[in-house]
Scaffold this active site. Structure first.
Site, PDB file in Angstrom:
ATOM      1  N   ASP A   8      29.802  44.509  43.692  1.00 18.81           N
ATOM      2  CA  ASP A   8      30.164  44.683  42.270  1.00 18.81           C
ATOM      3  C   ASP A   8      28.952  45.271  41.547  1.00 18.81           C
ATOM      4  O   ASP A   8      27.817  45.182  42.025  1.00 18.81           O
ATOM      5  CB  ASP A   8      30.552  43.347  41.624  1.00 18.81           C
ATOM      6  CG  ASP A   8      30.974  43.511  40.164  1.00 18.81           C
ATOM      7  OD1 ASP A   8      31.790  44.417  39.880  1.00 18.81           O
ATOM      8  OD2 ASP A   8      30.496  42.765  39.292  1.00 18.81           O
ATOM      9  N   SER A   9      29.223  45.837  40.369  1.00 23.16           N
ATOM     10  CA  SER A   9      28.131  46.350  39.547  1.00 23.16           C
ATOM     11  C   SER A   9      27.182  45.213  39.147  1.00 23.16           C
ATOM     12  O   SER A   9      26.006  45.457  38.894  1.00 23.16           O
ATOM     13  CB  SER A   9      28.710  46.989  38.287  1.00 23.16           C
ATOM     14  OG  SER A   9      29.478  46.030  37.581  1.00 23.16           O
ATOM     15  N   CYS A  71      35.076  45.451  42.249  1.00 19.08           N
ATOM     16  CA  CYS A  71      34.774  45.996  40.923  1.00 19.08           C
ATOM     17  C   CYS A  71      35.855  47.044  40.655  1.00 19.08           C
ATOM     18  O   CYS A  71      36.007  47.996  41.430  1.00 19.08           O
ATOM     19  CB  CYS A  71      33.391  46.646  40.960  1.00 19.08           C
ATOM     20  SG  CYS A  71      32.939  47.519  39.444  1.00 19.08           S
ATOM     21  N   GLU A 156      28.119  38.854  30.294  1.00 19.99           N
ATOM     22  CA  GLU A 156      26.796  39.011  30.923  1.00 19.99           C
ATOM     23  C   GLU A 156      25.712  38.295  30.100  1.00 19.99           C
ATOM     24  O   GLU A 156      24.700  37.885  30.624  1.00 19.99           O
ATOM     25  CB  GLU A 156      26.447  40.494  31.058  1.00 19.99           C
ATOM     26  CG  GLU A 156      27.333  41.235  32.049  1.00 19.99           C
ATOM     27  CD  GLU A 156      26.700  41.350  33.435  1.00 19.99           C
ATOM     28  OE1 GLU A 156      25.472  41.392  33.529  1.00 19.99           O
ATOM     29  OE2 GLU A 156      27.463  41.395  34.415  1.00 19.99           O
ATOM     30  N   CYS A 190      39.419  43.544  35.427  1.00 19.34           N
ATOM     31  CA  CYS A 190      37.962  43.648  35.515  1.00 19.34           C
ATOM     32  C   CYS A 190      37.513  42.305  36.056  1.00 19.34           C
ATOM     33  O   CYS A 190      37.951  41.261  35.550  1.00 19.34           O
ATOM     34  CB  CYS A 190      37.343  43.904  34.140  1.00 19.34           C
ATOM     35  SG  CYS A 190      35.535  43.747  34.141  1.00 19.34           S
ATOM     36  N   HIS A 192      34.940  40.637  35.858  1.00 16.27           N
ATOM     37  CA  HIS A 192      34.187  39.755  34.950  1.00 16.27           C
ATOM     38  C   HIS A 192      35.130  38.867  34.119  1.00 16.27           C
ATOM     39  O   HIS A 192      34.759  37.768  33.723  1.00 16.27           O
ATOM     40  CB  HIS A 192      33.383  40.586  33.933  1.00 16.27           C
ATOM     41  CG  HIS A 192      32.066  41.070  34.441  1.00 16.27           C
ATOM     42  ND1 HIS A 192      31.962  42.020  35.421  1.00 16.27           N
ATOM     43  CD2 HIS A 192      30.799  40.750  34.077  1.00 16.27           C
ATOM     44  CE1 HIS A 192      30.681  42.268  35.640  1.00 16.27           C
ATOM     45  NE2 HIS A 192      29.956  41.509  34.837  1.00 16.27           N
TER      46      HIS A 192
HETATM   47  N1  DGL Z   1      33.273  43.988  37.097  1.00 17.97           N
HETATM   48  C1  DGL Z   1      33.500  45.380  36.816  1.00 17.97           C
HETATM   49  C2  DGL Z   1      34.976  45.696  36.974  1.00 17.97           C
HETATM   50  O1  DGL Z   1      35.717  44.967  37.632  1.00 17.97           O
HETATM   51  C3  DGL Z   1      33.065  45.871  35.467  1.00 17.97           C
HETATM   52  C4  DGL Z   1      31.710  45.549  34.989  1.00 17.97           C
HETATM   53  C5  DGL Z   1      30.926  46.751  34.530  1.00 17.97           C
HETATM   54  O2  DGL Z   1      31.244  47.348  33.497  1.00 17.97           O
HETATM   55  O3  DGL Z   1      29.988  47.058  35.247  1.00 17.97           O
HETATM   56  O4  DGL Z   1      35.433  46.691  36.447  1.00 17.97           O
END
Ligand code: DGL
Length: 272
Positions: A8-9, A71, A156, A190, A192
């Site tokens: 993931d990012s 991600c 975050e 997403c 997150h």
């Molecule tokens: N967790 C990432 C996703 O599922 C997004 C987070 C980011 O913007 O880096 O899209």
């Protein structure tokens, strides 16, 4: 060791890893968070592709026969090129899977009204990947895309329990229902966003459900491994969980606990 690579990012993929570890505990897992360059959500197609490819290359070098892009932004902007061109050059026996396709395959089953909303980063919404994939499995399903660019920064920065989160959650939920009052399912597209689940539920009218991806991805992975013994038999099964971040390990360890639900001890890797 030949672990399942989970990328993931930043921290979001840990919500997916949590479900994978719970449901498929026998495997070894190697998680990589590109925290030094997160968030990816507002970055261009080229940048997300370049960063994701570097991370995938590194995971392949660590011996992962299978990598999950946990991600949505990376799945939307980089997965296809990696699968169709890069993998043949890097490691033709390895496989890289994303989270959009498995979600699109089932999301329509959750809606009775025939209208859902896809809440995601700006990059995922802009790519139209969900609309394209969902149309293949549920033609005619109405999809309301909603970019929620403030949600990842709130999470975050550990503000997902605070009043700022209330403001932005309420606003996006209301906006979705204004666009189509028939929407009965909000997909959190997403990785997150599950951290905002409790807040989102507070603002949902009766009869509207919210759906996170963890279980869907775990179920799809289980099915994939059943169908692909040539990959499954290459995976080692020592129940190891290894965590790498491209940024500070102290920060990662502190925040990862929130996303993963248990303490982690990460290592640092420099990727540029
Ligand atoms: N967790 C990432 C996703 O599922 C997004 C987070 C980011 O913007 O880096 O899209």
């Amino acid at each position: 060791m030949s672990p399942i690579g989970v990328f993931d990012s930043g921290y979001g993929g840990l919500t997916v890893l949590r479900t994978l570890v719970d449901r498929l505990p026998q495997y070894d897992y190697l998680y990589l968070g590109d925290n030094a360059r997160a968030p990816y959500g507002n970055r261009s197609f080229e940048t997300v592709y370049r960063y994701t490819l570097q991370c995938v290359e590194w995971l392949l070098q660590q011996g992962c026969p299978l990598i999950i892009l946990a991600c949505n932004t990376a799945s939307a902007k980089a997965l296809r090129s990696i699968q169709q061109t890069d993998l043949a050059r890097l490691d033709p026996r390895a496989r890289v899977l994303g989270v959009i396709r498995p979600t699109a395959e089932v999301v329509g089953n959750y809606s009775e009204s025939g209208a859902i909303a896809v809440l995601a980063t700006h990059g995922t919404v802009q790519s139209k990947s969900y609309e394209i994939e969902i149309e293949k499995f549920f033609p005619g399903l109405s999809v309301v895309p909603e970019a929620c660019p403030m949600w990842v920064p709130l999470i975050e920065n550990n503000e997902h329990g605070g009043p700022g989160a209330d403001y932005f959650v309420k606003r996006h939920v209301a906006h979705v229902l204004e666009q189509n009052p028939e929407v009965d399912t909000l997909l959190l597209a997403c990785t997150h966003y599950p951290l905002l689940l409790d807040k989102i539920k507070q603002y949902l009218p009766e009869g509207v459900r919210v759906l996170a991806q963890g279980d869907i991805v775990a179920e799809s992975l289980q099915d994939y491994l059943n169908r692909h013994p040539e990959i499954e038999t290459r995976l080692t099964k020592e129940k190891d969980r290894i965590f790498y971040t491209t940024d500070s390990t102290e920060d990662f360890n502190r925040k990862a606990t929130i996303f993963f639900g248990e303490e982690v001890a990460s290592k640092h890797v420099d990727l540029r």
